[in-house]
Design a protein around this motif. Structure first.
Motif, mmCIF file in Angstrom:
data_model
loop_
_atom_site.group_PDB
_atom_site.id
_atom_site.type_symbol
_atom_site.label_atom_id
_atom_site.label_comp_id
_atom_site.label_asym_id
_atom_site.label_seq_id
_atom_site.Cartn_x
_atom_site.Cartn_y
_atom_site.Cartn_z
ATOM 1 N N LYS A 108 5.446 8.418 -23.422
ATOM 2 C CA LYS A 108 4.831 7.110 -23.629
ATOM 3 C C LYS A 108 3.863 7.115 -24.810
ATOM 4 O O LYS A 108 3.450 6.068 -25.275
ATOM 5 C CB LYS A 108 4.108 6.658 -22.367
ATOM 6 N N LEU A 109 3.498 8.304 -25.285
ATOM 7 C CA LEU A 109 2.607 8.418 -26.439
ATOM 8 C C LEU A 109 3.435 8.550 -27.709
ATOM 9 O O LEU A 109 4.407 9.300 -27.747
ATOM 10 C CB LEU A 109 1.688 9.636 -26.294
ATOM 11 N N SER A 110 3.030 7.835 -28.732
ATOM 12 C CA SER A 110 3.739 7.911 -30.006
ATOM 13 C C SER A 110 3.395 9.225 -30.710
ATOM 14 O O SER A 110 2.430 9.919 -30.346
ATOM 15 C CB SER A 110 3.346 6.736 -30.905
ATOM 16 N N LEU A 158 -0.073 11.425 -30.492
ATOM 17 C CA LEU A 158 -0.083 12.854 -30.171
ATOM 18 C C LEU A 158 -0.757 13.662 -31.277
ATOM 19 O O LEU A 158 -1.543 14.582 -30.990
ATOM 20 C CB LEU A 158 1.346 13.361 -29.944
ATOM 21 N N ASN A 159 -0.490 13.305 -32.515
ATOM 22 C CA ASN A 159 -1.141 13.993 -33.641
ATOM 23 C C ASN A 159 -2.641 13.778 -33.624
ATOM 24 O O ASN A 159 -3.412 14.693 -33.907
ATOM 25 C CB ASN A 159 -0.542 13.536 -34.979
ATOM 26 N N TYR A 160 -3.056 12.573 -33.284
ATOM 27 C CA TYR A 160 -4.478 12.253 -33.197
ATOM 28 C C TYR A 160 -5.148 13.106 -32.116
ATOM 29 O O TYR A 160 -6.217 13.669 -32.331
ATOM 30 C CB TYR A 160 -4.640 10.770 -32.895
ATOM 31 N N LEU A 161 -4.506 13.237 -30.960
ATOM 32 C CA LEU A 161 -5.054 14.059 -29.877
ATOM 33 C C LEU A 161 -5.141 15.528 -30.285
ATOM 34 O O LEU A 161 -6.138 16.201 -30.017
ATOM 35 C CB LEU A 161 -4.203 13.911 -28.612
ATOM 36 N N LYS A 162 -4.102 16.021 -30.932
ATOM 37 C CA LYS A 162 -4.108 17.414 -31.391
ATOM 38 C C LYS A 162 -5.208 17.651 -32.413
ATOM 39 O O LYS A 162 -5.860 18.693 -32.410
ATOM 40 C CB LYS A 162 -2.742 17.782 -31.974
ATOM 41 N N GLU A 163 -5.428 16.665 -33.279
ATOM 42 C CA GLU A 163 -6.451 16.778 -34.311
ATOM 43 C C GLU A 163 -7.849 16.892 -33.690
ATOM 44 O O GLU A 163 -8.671 17.684 -34.138
ATOM 45 C CB GLU A 163 -6.390 15.557 -35.223
#
Length: 52
Positions: free
Chosen positions: A18-20, A24-29
């Motif tokens: 459900k996450l784009s 996901l990149n923002y969360l990893k960052e």
């Protein structure tokens, strides 16, 4: 640090699609800087758990 919304937290932990990719990149960052969870989110999750 960013504070995660309850749904974002659940979807991220459950590795749901459900996450784009951008989300996901923002969360990893921000993962290394800290991701916060509101105490209200913990309460909301607890309310979803079946009673025994």
């Amino acid at each position: 640090m960013i504070i995660l919304d309850t749904h974002i937290w659940i979807w991220w932990v459950a590795n749901q699609s459900k996450l784009s990719e951008k989300q996901l990149n923002y969360l990893k960052e921000y993962e290394s800087e800290g991701l916060g969870i509101s105490i209200i989110s913990c309460w909301e999750i607890a309310k979803l758990a079946p009673e025994k």
